[in-house]
Design an enzyme around this catalytic site. Structure first.
Site, short mmCIF file in Angstrom:
data_model
loop_
_atom_site.label_atom_id
_atom_site.label_comp_id
_atom_site.label_asym_id
_atom_site.label_seq_id
_atom_site.Cartn_x
_atom_site.Cartn_y
_atom_site.Cartn_z
N GLY A 1 0.81 -1.21 0.17
CA GLY A 1 -0.13 -0.08 -0.04
C GLY A 1 0.84 1.11 0.00
O GLY A 1 0.59 2.17 -0.61
N ALA A 2 1.93 1.11 0.78
CA ALA A 2 2.99 2.38 0.91
C ALA A 2 4.24 1.85 1.55
O ALA A 2 4.15 0.84 2.06
CB ALA A 2 2.29 3.36 1.74
N MET A 3 5.08 2.75 1.44
CA MET A 3 6.57 2.36 1.82
C MET A 3 7.07 3.86 2.55
O MET A 3 6.98 4.62 1.92
CB MET A 3 7.48 1.73 0.89
N GLU A 4 7.50 3.58 3.82
CA GLU A 4 7.65 4.67 4.46
C GLU A 4 9.52 5.22 4.53
O GLU A 4 9.62 6.13 5.34
CB GLU A 4 7.70 4.12 6.16
N ASN A 5 9.87 5.29 3.28
CA ASN A 5 11.19 5.56 3.34
C ASN A 5 11.46 7.11 3.61
O ASN A 5 10.46 7.88 3.53
CB ASN A 5 11.58 5.78 1.54
N HIS B 1 -0.09 5.75 8.99
CA HIS B 1 0.58 4.58 9.21
C HIS B 1 1.99 4.76 8.70
O HIS B 1 3.02 4.64 9.69
CB HIS B 1 0.13 3.19 8.51
N GLU B 2 2.13 5.28 7.83
CA GLU B 2 3.71 5.60 7.23
C GLU B 2 4.28 6.75 7.89
O GLU B 2 5.36 6.87 8.17
CB GLU B 2 3.60 5.98 5.59
N HIS C 1 5.74 5.47 11.08
CA HIS C 1 7.05 4.95 10.82
C HIS C 1 8.26 5.92 10.91
O HIS C 1 9.33 5.39 11.07
CB HIS C 1 7.06 4.03 9.48
N GLU D 1 5.80 -2.25 12.48
CA GLU D 1 4.60 -2.56 11.97
C GLU D 1 3.66 -2.60 13.13
O GLU D 1 2.47 -2.11 12.72
CB GLU D 1 4.60 -3.68 11.05
#
Length: 990
Positions: A366-370, A402-403, A406, A425
């Site tokens: 869904g997404a990535m927290e870079n 959520h991201e 993180h 997570e």
């Protein structure tokens, strides 16, 4: 990283290959060069680490690099022959070589017409520190070819440490993605080194590492390159120390066409034209060290952004395709609000100068927290107030929260190893609710935690094949497998439980202590327990002989969860007590051997038990006691019998803050169900949802009468809150899926419509401007469920609106659009399906694409569904195809068509999705969910026997599918006839 497997829930967390071009060497020579690279990298990392004043610090990011500016003396290495000796299994690298800084230059070449030739070229300089003298270097590398022209150079970082190192041999382990180099001269402990190498890799559309994808804007097909490194695909982009506790800083240079734009973790520093149409973009050095899996970049065309600044001065942007940038405004507004809230909540500022959020058409999770460049699927970031549904708005808010969580849990403090992934997570999954609840107070979002997290994970965690939140990683595949519902939702649930028994003040301050102590470094669960224990001592929070570690150990390291069985209060002299017993809750106890039964008796938890009695209700400050034994007698604070005991009931686990189920004696169940029928609002929303879900699942496990769950639904025509309805309908729909080939299905249909229709008629199809969020969600759900169970008025209304939409005469509101599209196609034929598929192919808005993708699976003609499954190979995006497959599998007409497709296409499915994190397990789970016959089980086992060596990340899900199928068979044998009699008697009663 967020993912989505439940398309109808309020919380959504939806869901790689290469090419060669340019100068190459033979495979043998390339391997030697790779080994040299690895060795040099290790040496450089160790040296830089010791020279750096921050060498003990770590933080999570995708791509950030910085150099120390030290003088270097380079000595060119020579390649040796590869070793054929087998290497022992290595899951984690030794920490005798530590990276300090990466300087990476990357040229993704995806500009031609032949996609098979797409590739990337890279140059990397890795500074590392040697902590222990060694003649071997091991690091990660996957599908990379070292360039003979680049050679591979290793040098001392300081001129006074000049020397010469020659690689005598090397070995590689493709399964473990490791490269080991052997040197003729040992590296010196306490010194820093630098490794330089050039490499190439294939650039594919595999959604991993760096990959290309395309989209259509107007009539023009445009391409972009983006990245996804977590958990272990940074090694697919550059040779590196690809584990979370090998942190370093990064410098990044991206080579691009002059008509395109590139982004990375940090701001652009400057650009340099180099040759022809190519430009080098030089990005600022990351100011903090980060893990390799947080490295991120993209190269795109015609992306635009909206921008604001936070109160602390962080530049906040949302990027999207030009055609949909107007839909980025909501994500920008809520993103800033939530980031500012988290900064205040944790009392720790976001450490970077910019926060970019990027929406891309193709993205596996869904997404990535870079850090500094969070990447999202378009459906998780874009919201159109004119056409999107409220559910889509909630999804955007949830995934953004959520991201952003993180940025503290995962980026600022990273887990020491993947076995503690829940520290990323689980905490982010909990704080997404906290963040959204702050930003959208009217939603009452914390109530949804029960149905979207606890009830969802309870189902999986009640299987023998479940696993603990914290479990050892034994293979490379285990790293991917840990990204599952247990890590996310059970992790979040036990965090919520801790918050409740610690109290908000202690919990919040303890988290700040944890984050501050391990800032820019790594931690494990004991570090979190220690910080919370220390804060509890400061605040005077006491647990007798217990502490956070002793309480939480069982919840973290044991599979499953307990069910507490409680009885109505008893008089013991002048006192009153409640007798409580605990045992592990399992859906299946019959198949356990005597040895397993004995082992199950060893499962004990320290349970924060709360309860209230109907004669002395206290929902805000309920009675509390720790239960850490098999049996306990819990005192009742006041006399519960003073007003008599007729109709008395007890509710345990008030607010369902504890991660456990509650069972009652038969009289208590009767009185609770009676209370729901007479005045359900006396019981709060969360506990109404809890009672319903517990009753259904306890009945499934054979711990209460088979129809107890359905008895808790008899009052539902009076229920106006969406959360109890969702708790009920999740169980009803699961039952319906098992019964859809049974005569009992007709009775179930009549029974549930008897409860739905009064609410359906009351709510209607039309939205009012003054409707609350709860009413909007409930209307959408009730219409969907009423049509699902075949109510003629609902189906006719949906069909008519679909017909008008086909004639371009009607705009369908977002909240009912999915239902209209589904049943317009389901009630129609080929013409309705083809019309929707044409719209799907032309549509550019991601949320509408998803609605059409799901609606197309509602067809009732088997040949249409078979054609649709075949389209998943060529006419549906790779990231979306598993969802199209799952939707067909959920259609009773399509279930076995999907299974046949899955088995016949297994090799292609495994090649495409087998190395991913979420999508293959999702497909296995979806296609087997309603298997409930011996023939189903036989086919499933035959498939497993033929594909066992290829299941990889899907192995655990396959084992769970076998167990669930056996349980479904047993449920049918035990309950079909009894449920039929009960439904026949009660289907017309209100």
């Amino acid at each position: 990283m967020s993912f989505s497997l439940s398309e109808n829930a309020v919380r959504f967390f939806p869901e790689n290959e290469r090419a060669h071009e340019g100068c190459f060497v033979t495979r043998t020579r390339a391997a030697l060069l790779s080994a040299a690279v690895v060795l040099s990298l290790v040496v450089i990392g160790l040296t830089v680490h010791y020279l750096s004043p921050d060498r003990g610090q770590h933080c999570q990011h995708k791509d950030e690099q910085s150099q120390r500016g030290a003088t270097t003396v380079a000595t060119e290495t020579t390649a040796a022959s590869p070793s054929s000796v087998a290497t022992p299994e290595v899951i984690r690298l030794r920490r005798h070589l530590l990276p300090i800084h990466y300087s990476l230059k990357l040229f993704p070449d995806f500009y031609g017409n032949d996609t098979s030739l797409f590739h990337f070229r890279g140059e990397v300089k890795i500074q590392f520190e040697c902590k222990e003298s060694t003649s071997t270097i091991t690091l990660h590398s996957k599908q990379l070819t070292l360039d003979g022209g680049g050679g591979g150079r290793i040098s001392a970082l300081q001129a006074t440490d000049a020397g010469s190192w020659t690689i005598n041999g090397w070995s590689e382990n493709d399964e473990q993605e490791l490269l080991t180099l052997t040197l003729d001269t040992p590296l010196v402990a306490g010194k820093a080194f630098q490794l330089e190498l050039n490499f190439t890799g294939k650039l594919k559309d595999d959604l991993k590492g760096i990959y290309w994808s395309s989209y259509v804007e107007g009539n023009v097909t445009r391409r972009l390159m983006t990245s996804q490194m977590e958990p272990k695909d940074a090694r697919k982009v550059l040779p590196c120390f690809d584990e979370p506790n090998f942190k370093a800083t990064f410098d990044v240079i991206i080579v691009r066409n002059k008509n395109m734009t590139s982004l990375s973790n940090m701001e652009l520093n400057h650009s340099i034209p180099i040759s022809g149409d190519l430009v080098e973009d030089h990005f600022l050095r990351t100011p903090v060290p980060m893990s390799s899996y947080l490295l991120a970049f993209t190269v795109c065309t015609d992306f635009e952004y909206v921008q604001k600044f936070t109160r602390t001065g962080t530049r906040f942007r949302v990027y999207a395709r030009r055609e949909v940038i107007s839909n980025a405004r909501y994500a920008l507004e809520i993103g800033i609000k939530i980031q500012e809230f988290f900064e205040e909540y944790f009392n720790i500022s976001y450490p970077l100068s910019k926060q970019d959020m990027l929406a891309v058409p193709d993205f596996a999770p869904g997404a990535m927290e870079n850090w500094g460049l969070i990447v999202y699927r378009e459906t998780a970031l874009l919201y159109d107030p004119q056409s999107s549904s409220l559910a889509n708005k909630i999804r955007v808010a949830t995934v953004v929260a959520h991201e952003l969580a993180h940025q503290w849990f995962g980026n600022l403090v990273s887990p020491d190893w993947w076995d503690d992934l829940w520290l990323n997570e689980g905490l982010a999954s909990y704080f997404e609710y906290v963040g959204v609840d702050f930003a959208e107070k009217e939603w009452g979002f914390m109530n949804h935690f029960l149905t979207d997290e606890i009830h969802s994970v309870f189902s999986l965690d009640s299987l023998n094949s479940s696993h603990p939140v914290f479990f050892e990683i034994h293979s490379v595949d285990d790293i991917n497998s840990v990204f599952d519902t247990i890590t996310y939702s059970k992790g979040a649930s036990i965090v919520r439980m801790m918050q409740n028994f610690l109290g908000e003040k202690t919990f919040r301050a303890g988290l700040t202590r944890y984050l501050s102590r391990h800032r820019l470094s790594n931690a494990n669960h004991n570090d979190l327990w220690n910080a919370l224990n220390e804060e509890a001592a400061v605040d005077g929070v006491r647990y007798g002989a217990l502490n956070v570690s002793s309480v939480m150990s069982g919840w973290l390291k044991q599979s499953g969860y307990p069910v507490l069985s409680i009885r109505l209060p008893e008089r013991i002299g002048k006192r009153a007590i409640i007798k409580v017993t605990q045992r592990r809750f399992l859906i299946d106890r019959n198949s356990s051997s005597a040895e397993n039964d004995e082992r199950e008796n060893d499962f004990l938890w320290t349970v924060p038990f709360t309860f209230t009695v109907s004669t002395q209700l206290n929902w805000t400050n309920p009675s509390f006691q720790w239960i850490s034994s098999r049996e306990a007698s819990v005192p009742v604070n006041a006399n519960p019998f003073r007003n008599g005991s007729v109709g008395m009931w007890v509710i345990g686990n008030v607010g369902q803050f504890g991660y456990y189920r509650v069972n009652y004696d038969p009289e208590n169940w009767r009185n609770l169900i009676g209370q729901l029928k007479t005045n359900h609002e006396l019981i709060p929303v969360k506990n109404r949802a809890q009672i319903i879900d517990d009753a259904f699942q306890l009945a499934r496990a054979g711990l209460v009468e088979e129809v107890t769950g359905f008895r808790t639904t008899q009052y539902l025509h009076l229920e106006t809150e969406v959360v109890p309805w969702r708790a009920a309908m999740t169980n009803v729909l699961n039952t319906a899926a098992l019964l859809d080939r049974s005569p009992v299905y007709g009775h179930l249909e009549e029974y549930i419509l008897k409860r739905l229709i009064p609410l359906y008629e009351k709510l209607g199809w039309e939205e009012s401007r003054n409707d609350s969020t709860n009413r909007k969600l409930l209307r959408s759900d009730v219409i969907r469920w009423t049509c699902f169970f075949g109510h003629r008025h609902c189906l006719d209304t949906a069909s008519e609106r679909y017909r008008q939409w086909m004639q371009s005469a009607l705009r369908i509101p977002g909240d009912v659009r999915e239902t209209v599209l589904c049943h317009g196609i389901g009630e129609g034929g080929r013409g309705e399906w083809d019309f929707a598929f044409d719209r799907y192919q032309q549509e550019t808005k991601a949320d509408e694409v998803n609605r059409l993708l799901k609606a197309l699976s509602c067809a009732r003609a088997p040949w249409i569904l078979t054609r649709y499954l075949n389209y998943t190979w060529e006419k549906i995006r790779k990231q979306d195809a598993p969802h199209a497959f799952a939707y067909v599998a959920k259609n009773p007409v399509g279930r076995y068509l999907a299974w046949k497709f899955f088995v016949s296409q297994w090799k292609n499915i495994e090649d495409r999705y087998g190395n991913g994190v979420f999508l293959l397990p999702y497909m296995i789970r979806s296609v087997t969910a309603a298997f409930n016959t011996h023939d189903d089980l036989h086919q499933l086992m035959a498939f497993g026997k033929s594909a066992s060596s290829e299941l990889g990340v899907g192995s655990k899900t396959y084992d769970q599918a076998i167990e669930k199928t056996r349980l479904n068979i047993e449920w049918m044998a035990r309950n079909e006839e009894k449920l039929s009699r009960w439904l026949l008697t009660n289907k017309q009663r209100l």
